[in-house]
Motif scaffolding. Structure first.
Motif, PDB file in Angstrom:
ATOM      1  N   PRO A 228      61.732  14.117  23.087  1.00 17.72           N
ATOM      2  CA  PRO A 228      63.032  13.742  23.633  1.00 17.72           C
ATOM      3  C   PRO A 228      63.619  14.776  24.709  1.00 17.72           C
ATOM      4  CG  PRO A 228      63.246  14.733  21.437  1.00 17.72           C
ATOM      5  CD  PRO A 228      61.968  14.786  21.660  1.00 17.72           C
ATOM      6  N   ASN A 229      64.711  14.295  25.406  1.00 18.70           N
ATOM      7  CA  ASN A 229      65.309  15.175  26.327  1.00 18.70           C
ATOM      8  C   ASN A 229      64.418  16.068  27.172  1.00 18.70           C
ATOM      9  OD1 ASN A 229      67.750  14.092  25.117  1.00 18.70           O
ATOM     10  ND2 ASN A 229      67.635  15.582  23.711  1.00 18.70           N
ATOM     11  N   MET A 230      63.535  15.394  27.787  1.00 19.14           N
ATOM     12  CA  MET A 230      63.014  16.149  28.651  1.00 19.14           C
ATOM     13  C   MET A 230      63.625  16.235  29.995  1.00 19.14           C
ATOM     14  SD  MET A 230      58.771  14.983  28.501  1.00 19.14           S
ATOM     15  CE  MET A 230      58.891  13.245  28.722  1.00 19.14           C
ATOM     16  N   ASP A 231      63.960  17.360  30.678  1.00 22.00           N
ATOM     17  CA  ASP A 231      64.951  17.645  31.749  1.00 22.00           C
ATOM     18  C   ASP A 231      64.130  17.968  32.787  1.00 22.00           C
ATOM     19  OD1 ASP A 231      67.109  18.234  33.172  1.00 22.00           O
ATOM     20  OD2 ASP A 231      67.908  19.898  31.979  1.00 22.00           O
ATOM     21  N   ARG A 232      64.479  17.015  33.933  1.00 24.82           N
ATOM     22  CA  ARG A 232      63.830  17.327  35.302  1.00 24.82           C
ATOM     23  C   ARG A 232      64.223  18.538  35.972  1.00 24.82           C
ATOM     24  NH1 ARG A 232      64.950  17.229  40.496  1.00 24.82           N
ATOM     25  NH2 ARG A 232      67.009  17.332  39.750  1.00 24.82           N
ATOM     26  N   GLU A 233      65.466  18.926  35.570  1.00 26.53           N
ATOM     27  CA  GLU A 233      65.841  20.379  36.165  1.00 26.53           C
ATOM     28  C   GLU A 233      65.036  21.585  35.629  1.00 26.53           C
ATOM     29  OE1 GLU A 233      68.347  17.235  37.379  1.00 26.53           O
ATOM     30  OE2 GLU A 233      68.343  17.984  35.383  1.00 26.53           O
TER      31      GLU A 233
END
Length: 811
Positions: A228-233
């Protein structure tokens, strides 16, 4: 493996109800002795009639579908199966034959035992099965013992192909911050092996690289997110390696791999942030409205439209003086001046600016407000400014021909700085090259310097320059438009040179022409013209002028019955007057031509030649008369030409001596012609008629076949008839001595034809020889044109053998 294949073949042979079979024809079973001695004709007849005349019996021979392993690597030919009929008692009396796909080249059969072998290795992926035909025949007579039957040899699959991803490598995208199990994409591997046999084509998917971020479904190949919540930044690109293995993933199965490049797409999960909370800017008071005072920027970690920022000035100290807009290139906030600045009035402005996202994602509203605030202070710099005019532009009016020195108007400028320096005025010489105007340098009054002419220049555009006395460099400019007003100095005149016509059959009170006027003066409220007849022509009894009151007038007839013979052209003077001050007027001349018209008033002609034409003839009638005359002339000319041509053909010149032979190429029908035409008429008709009357014979009709009479036939006329001879000799003498004969040579032949004809033979054969003592040697003296004729007559006089009686005439 071989044992298993044999077992499968046996089970197929026993239980398969759809197997192919070659069945004996209905009839009693054949014994071995009968098989060898049976007459082929009787056997064939029994096969044809057995279906209706004998009960059904059991099949004579049966086989099932055969199998052969693909990719066989043995040294000997691979055994496929055996064909056998119950008629084969093992005494070598039956021969087996094989036909169809691959027969002889791929598959072979033992003619005695019926054993089938594969000669080379086969590939199921190239061809999965072969269709063949087999037959059992008598080895001695080659007579079919069983009907021909068709069977199939299937190539049994082995696991010799690995799964393949035909479309790899793949590219996919999934939004960042996606929950676990979010669908990414589906990959599919294909196995060329047989999916209906064994596990050779059953594929299982697994992930070799890319964990723990992504997972793959073993059966479907669907890839999903695993964290969950894989961040592109934090991380944007991921590379995942997927494996597809056959045999259900068991040990020994073949495998294939592919790569999937997965990108996390951006969502608006980050608010904009100012790099600092306070911005200090400066702006000169002389800055114009719209001037960019400065730039501030709030940074957003997102990309694309999620990084778009909207800036707003918080209501307060500076919202009326400044505005802020967003730059499309770098998302900077540009502060714009909304109103002019005045250092003497206010020296500084302090206000707040908000930066917020333009496209918000409702999923992240719980994280707080997606905006940031910073403070902006702007100091106004004092500037020595040029004088300012009270108006942005000026407009003035002046009458043309005004005296030199008349004041037109004035301009005013002042110094707004604290020094309040005096202002001096001047005219930019580039805008008034001819020096039509002058200006007072202190008061700013503008006056004329030359006489103005509206017809030459109706509007003057000049530029006034205002300069501060203590600072000559600081100047201001303003545009002044001077309109030259018109003075009524030109008289009106006819709009165009009018040339009218009046019909000879015009009636009294008829308006034959409407006309208008023009004026070179510029009207203040529009031109107003009036029209009336000239006082000198007030007693005109032919025409008058009628003013319609809308700047147009018309020519009205005062009489009827105009005649071109009496007067072709009339000149009518008209007085035109305007409403200016002073009033201007002029006299114009209207030309009126008398013309011939139709009854409906349409013009026919105005030429003088038409006067002498008869009254009442229209143009169409005149054209029709002319066409009739032309046609008659053409007919007369053609008639005269044809008569002249015919006469010249018949009457040729005496000097034009030509040899002409008139040839009649008509051949009679022989004896049959005697029934339609009496050849005896060539003799003297009077003599023949008297002779017939003496013999009490009826005259024959030419168009009726004579009746057959019994009795003695009349003998044919003899060639030595004295009448015929005298007739021919008379014609010869007449033609020889007649000088009035036609001017060409003619050949006439008199003879009998056929013994059955009444006139006897007309040919020259057996004709009487006509003796002549005429000497034709003088023809040689007439010149080369008569050389041929002289030769003919000379030969005739020498041989005396010509049997054709001819008459030649020469003019």
């Amino acid at each position: 493996m071989l044992t298993r294949n044999c077992l499968l073949l046996f089970l197929w042979f026993v239980f398969d109800k759809g197997s192919l079979s070659l069945v004996r024809p209905p009839g009693p079973p054949l014994s071995r002795s009968r098989l060898g001695k049976e007459n082929p004709r009787s056997l064939a007849g029994s096969m044809r009639n057995g279906a209706s005349g004998f009960p059904r019996v059991k099949r004579g021979w049966v086989w099932n579908q055969f199998f052969v392993l693909e990719e066989y690597m043995g040294s000997d030919p691979q055994y496929v199966g055996k064909l056998h009929t119950d008629l084969d008692k093992g005494e070598s009396e039956v021969k087996y034959t094989l036909m169809g796909e691959g027969a002889g080249s791929i598959f072979t059969i033992d003619a005695t035992t019926g054993d089938i072998h594969a000669l080379r290795s086969l590939d199921r992926e190239v061809k999965p099965y072969y269709t063949l035909r087999a037959q059992a025949v008598d080895i001695d007579t080659n007579r079919p013992l069983e009907p021909e039957s068709e069977f199939v040899i299937k190539v049994q699959d082995i696991n010799d192909n690995e799964p393949k991803f035909l479309e790899g490598p793949y590219t996919a995208s999934v939004p960042e911050m996606s929950p676990v199990g979010t669908y990414v994409m589906q990959v599919t591997a294909t196995d060329a092996d047989d999916p209906t046999y064994g596990n050779s084509a059953r594929v299982v998917y697994s992930i070799l690289h890319g964990q723990p971020y992504f997972s793959v479904d073993p059966k479907t190949g669907i890839i999903r997110t695993a964290l969950p919540n894989m961040d592109r930044e934090v991380k944007e690109q991921y590379q995942v390696l997927i494996q597809a293995k056959d045999m259900g993933g068991q040990l020994g199965g073949l495998a294939g791999t592919t790569t999937i490049n997965i990108t996390l797409s951006d969502v608006n999960d980050n608010p904009p942030r100012f790099s600092k909370s306070f911005f200090h800017l400066r702006v000169p008071e002389s800055s114009a409205v719209g001037f960019a005072v400065g730039r501030i920027k709030a940074h957003d970690l997102d990309i694309g439209k999620n990084a778009e920022v909207e800036y707003n000035v918080v209501p307060g100290d500076g919202d009326n003086m400044f505005d802020i807009i967003t730059s499309e290139h770098n998302q900077e906030g540009i502060i714009i001046l909304k109103r002019p600045l005045d250092y003497e009035t206010k020296k500084a402005y302090t206000f707040k600016v908000d930066a917020s996202n333009a496209h918000l994602d409702p999923r992240f509203h719980s994280l707080g407000a997606f905006k940031d605030t910073a403070t902006v202070k702007i100091n106004v710099l004092d500037v020595d400014e040029p004088p300012v005019f009270t108006k942005p532009s000026y407009e003035m009016d002046v009458y043309e021909d005004s005296p030199v020195g008349d004041i037109i108007g004035a301009v005013t400028a002042q110094d707004l700085d604290a020094s309040n320096s005096p202002v001096r005025y001047s005219i930019d010489w580039k805008s008034d090259l001819d020096s039509y105007f002058d200006i007072d340098p202190v008061e700013g009054t503008i006056s004329t310097n030359e006489l103005l002419d509206r017809e030459h220049i109706a509007q003057h555009n000049i530029t006034i320059v205002a300069t501060k006395l203590n600072s000559p460099v600081l100047t201001s400019r303003v545009a002044v438009t001077i309109h030259v007003l018109d003075v009524n100095e030109f008289a009106p005149e006819l709009a165009i040179p009018y040339e009218s016509f009046v019909c000879e059959n015009a009636k009294v009170g008829q308006v034959i022409q409407t006309f208008s006027a023009k004026d070179q003066d510029l009207p203040q409220n529009g031109h107003k013209f009036s029209f009336k007849p000239s006082e000198k022509d007030i007693n005109n009894k032919n025409f008058t002028i009628r003013d319609f009151g809308n700047n147009t007038a018309g020519i009205v007839t005062l009489q009827s019955g105009f005649r071109r013979r009496s007067q072709k052209i009339y000149f009518l003077p008209v007085v035109i007057q305007d409403n200016g001050y002073p009033v201007q007027s002029s006299t114009g001349i209207l030309t009126i031509r008398v013309c011939g018209c139709e009854s409906d008033g349409s013009l026919l002609t105005c030429s003088a030649e038409a006067i002498f034409l008869p009254v009442g003839l229209s143009t169409g009638a005149l054209i029709a008369i002319l066409l009739c005359i032309i046609i008659l002339l053409v007919i007369v000319v053609l008639y005269v030409g044809l008569r002249r041509q015919k006469k010249e053909t018949l009457m040729t010149s005496k000097e034009d001596i030509r040899d002409n032979v008139i040839h009649y190429d008509d051949e009679g029908g022989g004896e049959e012609d005697t029934h339609a035409f009496d050849m005896g008429t060539l003799c003297n008709p009077k003599v023949i008629k008297e002779k017939l009357l003496k013999e009490n014979r009826d005259l024959f009709r030419r168009d009726v076949k004579p009746e057959t009479k019994t009795g003695k036939n009349q003998p044919p006329v003899s060639q030595d008839s004295a009448d015929i001879c005298n007739f021919i000799n008379q014609r010869l003498k007449e033609n020889d001595v007649d000088n009035s004969a036609p001017p060409y040579d003619s050949l006439a032949t008199y003879a009998y034809e056929g013994e059955g004809s009444v006139a006897e033979s007309l040919s020259s054969i057996e004709s009487l020889v006509v003796d002549t003592n005429e000497d034709y040697d003088y023809l040689n003296e007439w010149g080369p044109r008569f050389k041929t004729l002289a030769g003919l007559f000379g030969e005739q006089s020498d041989t005396q053998s010509d049997t054709t009686t001819t008459t030649e005439n020469r003019l």
